[in-house]
Design a protein around this motif. Structure first.
Motif, PDB file in Angstrom:
ATOM      1  N   THR A   1      -3.775   7.418 -13.347  1.00 42.17           N
ATOM      2  CA  THR A   1      -3.508   6.112 -12.754  1.00 42.17           C
ATOM      3  C   THR A   1      -4.553   5.117 -13.186  1.00 42.17           C
ATOM      4  O   THR A   1      -5.700   5.448 -13.460  1.00 42.17           O
TER       5      THR A   1
ATOM      6  N   ARG B   1       1.200   6.491  -7.097  1.00 47.71           N
ATOM      7  CA  ARG B   1       0.107   7.393  -7.485  1.00 47.71           C
ATOM      8  C   ARG B   1       0.504   8.849  -7.341  1.00 47.71           C
ATOM      9  O   ARG B   1       0.173   9.692  -8.182  1.00 47.71           O
ATOM     10  N   HIS B   2       1.229   9.158  -6.280  1.00 43.33           N
ATOM     11  CA  HIS B   2       1.673  10.539  -6.062  1.00 43.33           C
ATOM     12  C   HIS B   2       2.619  10.974  -7.178  1.00 43.33           C
ATOM     13  O   HIS B   2       2.512  12.099  -7.685  1.00 43.33           O
TER      14      HIS B   2
ATOM     15  N   SER C   1       0.828  -1.215   0.000  1.00 34.79           N
ATOM     16  CA  SER C   1       0.000   0.000   0.000  1.00 34.79           C
ATOM     17  C   SER C   1       0.857   1.258   0.000  1.00 34.79           C
ATOM     18  O   SER C   1       0.503   2.257  -0.627  1.00 34.79           O
ATOM     19  N   LEU C   2       1.993   1.207   0.667  1.00 37.68           N
ATOM     20  CA  LEU C   2       2.904   2.354   0.658  1.00 37.68           C
ATOM     21  C   LEU C   2       3.475   2.598  -0.741  1.00 37.68           C
ATOM     22  O   LEU C   2       3.541   3.738  -1.197  1.00 37.68           O
ATOM     23  N   SER C   3       3.864   1.530  -1.416  1.00 43.86           N
ATOM     24  CA  SER C   3       4.416   1.696  -2.759  1.00 43.86           C
ATOM     25  C   SER C   3       3.360   2.181  -3.744  1.00 43.86           C
ATOM     26  O   SER C   3       3.653   2.987  -4.637  1.00 43.86           O
TER      27      SER C   3
ATOM     28  N   THR D   1       0.816   4.115  -2.955  1.00 41.49           N
ATOM     29  CA  THR D   1       0.618   5.523  -2.638  1.00 41.49           C
ATOM     30  C   THR D   1       1.709   6.385  -3.255  1.00 41.49           C
ATOM     31  O   THR D   1       1.434   7.436  -3.841  1.00 41.49           O
ATOM     32  N   VAL D   2       2.940   5.931  -3.139  1.00 40.52           N
ATOM     33  CA  VAL D   2       4.058   6.685  -3.722  1.00 40.52           C
ATOM     34  C   VAL D   2       3.941   6.725  -5.240  1.00 40.52           C
ATOM     35  O   VAL D   2       4.149   7.770  -5.870  1.00 40.52           O
TER      36      VAL D   2
END
Length: 73
Positions: A71, A61-62, A54-56, A58-59
């Motif tokens: 996306t 998408r940002h 989930s962290l990857s 989020t990064v």
């Protein structure tokens, strides 16, 4: 065609590899550990893999928003 790097799958694979090495060492007689302790470790590793995934995402998408790309997910 190249694919995206998915660190969550890497973490999950490393967790399963470590569990396999622990079981192999126990069966071979190199060390002893309680087998019931392995399941919570695997579950915790999979939870860590989910957090990393989930962290990857989020990064990723940002970064895509910053570049002006849309996306898929």
């Amino acid at each position: 065609m190249r694919h995206d790097f998915e660190p969550g799958k890497l973490v999950a694979g490393l967790v399963l590899l470590a569990a396999s090495v622990l079981c192999l060492g126990d069966v071979a007689g190199w060390w002893w550990f309680p087998s019931y302790a392995l399941l919570p470790g695997i579950v915790a590793g999979f939870c860590l893999a989910g957090v990393v995934t989930s962290l990857s995402l989020t990064v990723r998408r940002h970064r895509n928003r910053r570049r002006g790309l849309e996306t898929d997910a």
